[in-house]
Design an enzyme around this catalytic site. Structure first.
Site, PDB file in Angstrom:
ATOM      1  CE1 TYR A 201      -2.630  -3.308   1.864  1.00  0.00           C
ATOM      2  CE2 TYR A 201      -4.255  -1.739   1.049  1.00  0.00           C
ATOM      3  CZ  TYR A 201      -3.928  -3.000   1.497  1.00  0.00           C
ATOM      4  OH  TYR A 201      -4.914  -3.963   1.574  1.00  0.00           O
ATOM      5  N   PRO A 293     -12.195   0.345  -0.581  1.00  0.00           N
ATOM      6  CG  PRO A 293     -11.314   0.258  -2.734  1.00  0.00           C
ATOM      7  CD  PRO A 293     -12.276   1.005  -1.884  1.00  0.00           C
ATOM      8  CE  LYS A 297     -10.558  -5.560   7.898  1.00  0.00           C
ATOM      9  NZ  LYS A 297      -9.769  -6.734   7.495  1.00  0.00           N
ATOM     10  CE1 TYR A 385      -4.852  -5.055   4.782  1.00  0.00           C
ATOM     11  CE2 TYR A 385      -4.177  -7.344   5.077  1.00  0.00           C
ATOM     12  CZ  TYR A 385      -4.439  -6.264   4.249  1.00  0.00           C
ATOM     13  OH  TYR A 385      -4.297  -6.396   2.887  1.00  0.00           O
TER      14      TYR A 385
HETATM   15  C1  PHB Z   1      -7.125  -6.543  -4.559  1.00  0.00           C
HETATM   16  O1  PHB Z   1      -6.262  -7.417  -4.679  1.00  0.00           O
HETATM   17  O2  PHB Z   1      -7.960  -6.330  -5.451  1.00  0.00           O
HETATM   18  C2  PHB Z   1      -7.136  -5.721  -3.321  1.00  0.00           C
HETATM   19  C3  PHB Z   1      -6.284  -6.049  -2.286  1.00  0.00           C
HETATM   20  C4  PHB Z   1      -6.268  -5.289  -1.131  1.00  0.00           C
HETATM   21  C5  PHB Z   1      -7.115  -4.205  -1.014  1.00  0.00           C
HETATM   22  C6  PHB Z   1      -7.997  -3.891  -2.042  1.00  0.00           C
HETATM   23  C7  PHB Z   1      -8.011  -4.651  -3.198  1.00  0.00           C
HETATM   24  O3  PHB Z   1      -7.074  -3.449   0.107  1.00  0.00           O
END
Ligand code: PHB
Ligand code: APR
Length: 390
Positions: A201, A293, A297, A385
Site C-alpha cells: 500500500y 477498498p 474489508k 487487517y
Molecule cells: C485486490 O487485490 O484487489 C485488493 C487487495 C487489497 C485491497 C484492495 C483490493 O485493500
C-alpha cells in the site's frame, strides 16, 4: 415454488448462505438478476480474513482455496521512498490472511451449489419481495413473459448496493450513513509476475497506489484517480508510468509491465444502513454496507453477516429459537462499524485529498510517523487487517 429461505442475489453472500443452509438441510432458492457468466466476470478484491477462510471450509468449499490461495503473513506500507513491513503474524500472535480472488471463490461456490443440486435462478427480472411484515412473505420475479412466485419463511437480501431489498424497506424505518470520497481507484489486472510477494500500500504526494496480486503470474494494481476520469483517459502506458511514479524507486525499477486484461474505475464510498432487518427481510453484505477498498474489508464484512445469519436461521429451524434472528441486526452492525472505522482510517491515512489543508497534511504525516514508531499502533492495524473475531 415454495422454499424455506428465499435469497435475492447470487454474489458471494447469497451463494455462501445458501450453501451453508443446504448442508444443514434447510432449503433455499436464490434469485439472481444477471447471468452466471456475468457474475463470474466481475473482478473484485482478493484478501480473505481467517474467519472467512474458516467459513469457506465449513461450507465445504475450501479445497481449491487451500490449494491455490496464498497465505500472507504481512504486507508493506510505502511512503515516498520508504517501505515498512507490517508483520501480521508477529503483531497478532500468529494470524495471517489468505490471498484468493473473489472471482475464484464465487466460482467454487457455484460449483458446490451445482454438486448439491442447489436452486440458483439466473436472469430473474423484476425480483420483488412481498408481505415482509407478515408470516408468509414471498418473492415474485419475471422470466420472459411469465411471472413466477416463491413463497418462503424468510427473505435474505444479498443483492448488493444497487439491489431491490434495501429499497423495499420503508424509508422512514431506515437510517443511512454515508461518506463519498473525492476520488476513485483505477484498477488494472495484468498477466505479469507481481512486483512483490506481499501487498504494497503506497502513500505518495501524487496519490495512493496499491500493488496486489492474484497468483504468481497474475497481478492486480491500483492508482487513486480523480472522480471524473474514465478508462479512456488511461492508456496502459499512462497507467504504468503513474503507478511507477508513486512507488519507491527500488520497487518501480523491478515492476514488470504488460497489457491490461481488465481495467476499471471504482468510486470510494463508506455506507451503512441501519437496521439490517425489516420484518421477515434480512439484509447482508453490500446490500447493507459498503466500505472503501483500502484494507480489503468489503467481502470480509459480508462474511460476518452470513456467519451470524446462518447461525440465527439454524437456531430458528432447529430449536425454534428466534433470538439470533432478533439480535441479528445489532450483532452484525457492531462488527460492521468496526470494519467501517478501519477502512475509513486507512483510506484517510494513505490517500491524497484534493481539498486538504496544510494541517490535514501534517496530521496525515504524523499518523504514519506514529504508526511506524509504535508497536501498539502497528498491532492495532494488524489486528484489524487480519479481521476482528465474529
Ligand atoms: C485486490 O487485490 O484487489 C485488493 C487487495 C487489497 C485491497 C484492495 C483490493 O485493500
Ligand atoms: N434482483 C436479483 N439480483 C440482484 C438484484 C435484483 N434486483 N440486484 C442485484 N442483484 C445481484 C447482483 O447481480 C449480484 O450478483 O446481487 C448480487 C450481489 O452481489 P455482490 O454485489 O457481489 O454483493 P455481496 O454478495 O454482498 O458480496 C460482497 O464484498 O468485496 C465486496 O463488493 C464486493 O461483491 C463484493 C461484496
Amino acid at each position: 415454488m415454495k422454499t424455506q429461505v428465499g435469497i435475492i442475489g447470487a454474489g458471494p453472500s447469497g451463494l455462501l448462505l445458501s450453501q451453508l443452509l443446504h448442508q444443514e438441510g434447510i432449503e433455499t432458492v436464490v434469485l439472481e438478476r444477471r447471468s452466471r457468466d456475468y457474475v463470474l466476470g466481475r473482478i473484485r478484491a482478493g484478501v480473505l480474513e481467517q474467519g472467512f477462510v474458516n467459513l469457506m471450509r465449513k461450507a465445504g468449499v475450501g479445497d481449491r482455496m487451500d490449494r491455490e490461495g496464498e497465505v500472507h503473513k504481512g504486507f508493506d506500507i510505502a511512503h515516498g521512498n520508504n517501505r515498512h513491513r507490517i508483520d501480521l503474524e508477529d503483531l497478532t500472535g500468529g494470524d495471517t490472511v489468505m490471498v484468493y480472488g473473489q472471482t475464484e471463490l464465487t466460482r467454487d461456490l457455484y460449483e458446490a451449489r451445482d454438486r448439491m443440486g442447489g436452486i440458483v435462478i439466473h436472469d430473474a427480472e423484476d425480483v420483488t419481495p412481498h408481505g415482509l411484515e407478515t408470516d408468509t412473505p414471498f418473492l415474485t420475479y419475471r422470466k420472459g413473459d411469465d411471472i413466477e412466485t416463491v413463497t418462503c419463511d424468510y427473505i435474505i437480501g444479498c443483492d448488493g448496493f444497487h439491489g431491490v431489498s434495501r429499497k423495499s424497506i420503508p424509508k422512514d424505518r431506515l437510517t443511512l450513513y454515508e461518506r463519498v470520497y473525492p476520488f476513485g481507484w483505477l484498477g488494472v489486472l495484468s498477466r505479469t509476475p507481481p512486483v512483490s510477494e506481499e501487498l504494497i500500500y503506497a502513500r505518495h504526494e501524487r496519490g495512493f497506489a496499491l500493488c496486489s496480486l492474484r497468483s504468481r503470474t497474475l497481478s492486480r494494481y491500483y492508482v487513486q484517480c480523480p472522480l471524473g476520469d474514465t478508462i479512456e483517459d488511461w492508456s496502459d502506458d499512462r497507467f504504468w508510468e503513474e503507478l511507477k511514479s508513486r512507488l519507491p524507486d527500488t520497487v518501480a525499477e523491478t515492476l514488470v509491465t504488460g497489457p491490461s486484461i481488465e481495467k476499471s474505475i471504482a468510486p470510494l464510498r463508506s455506507f451503512v444502513c441501519e437496521p439490517m432487518r425489516w420484518g421477515r427481510l434480512f439484509l447482508a453484505g453490500d446490500a447493507a454496507h459498503i466500505v472503501p477498498p483500502t484494507g480489503a474489508k468489503g467481502l470480509n464484512s459480508a462474511a460476518s453477516d452470513i456467519y451470524y445469519l446462518f447461525h440465527a436461521l439454524l437456531a430458528q429451524y432447529r430449536k425454534d429459537d428466534p433470538s439470533g434472528l432478533d439480535g441479528y441486526s445489532d450483532r452484525a452492525l457492531a462488527r460492521i462499524w468496526k470494519a467501517q472505522r478501519f477502512s475509513w482510517w486507512m483510506t484517510n491515512l494513505l490517500h491524497r485529498f484534493p481539498d486538504r489543508s496544510g494541517f490535514d497534511a501534517r496530521m496525515q504525516e504524523t499518523d504514519l510517523d506514529y504508526l511506524f514508531s509504535s508497536r501498539s499502533a502497528m498491532a492495532s492495524l494488524a489486528e484489524n487487517y487480519v479481521g476482528l473475531p465474529f
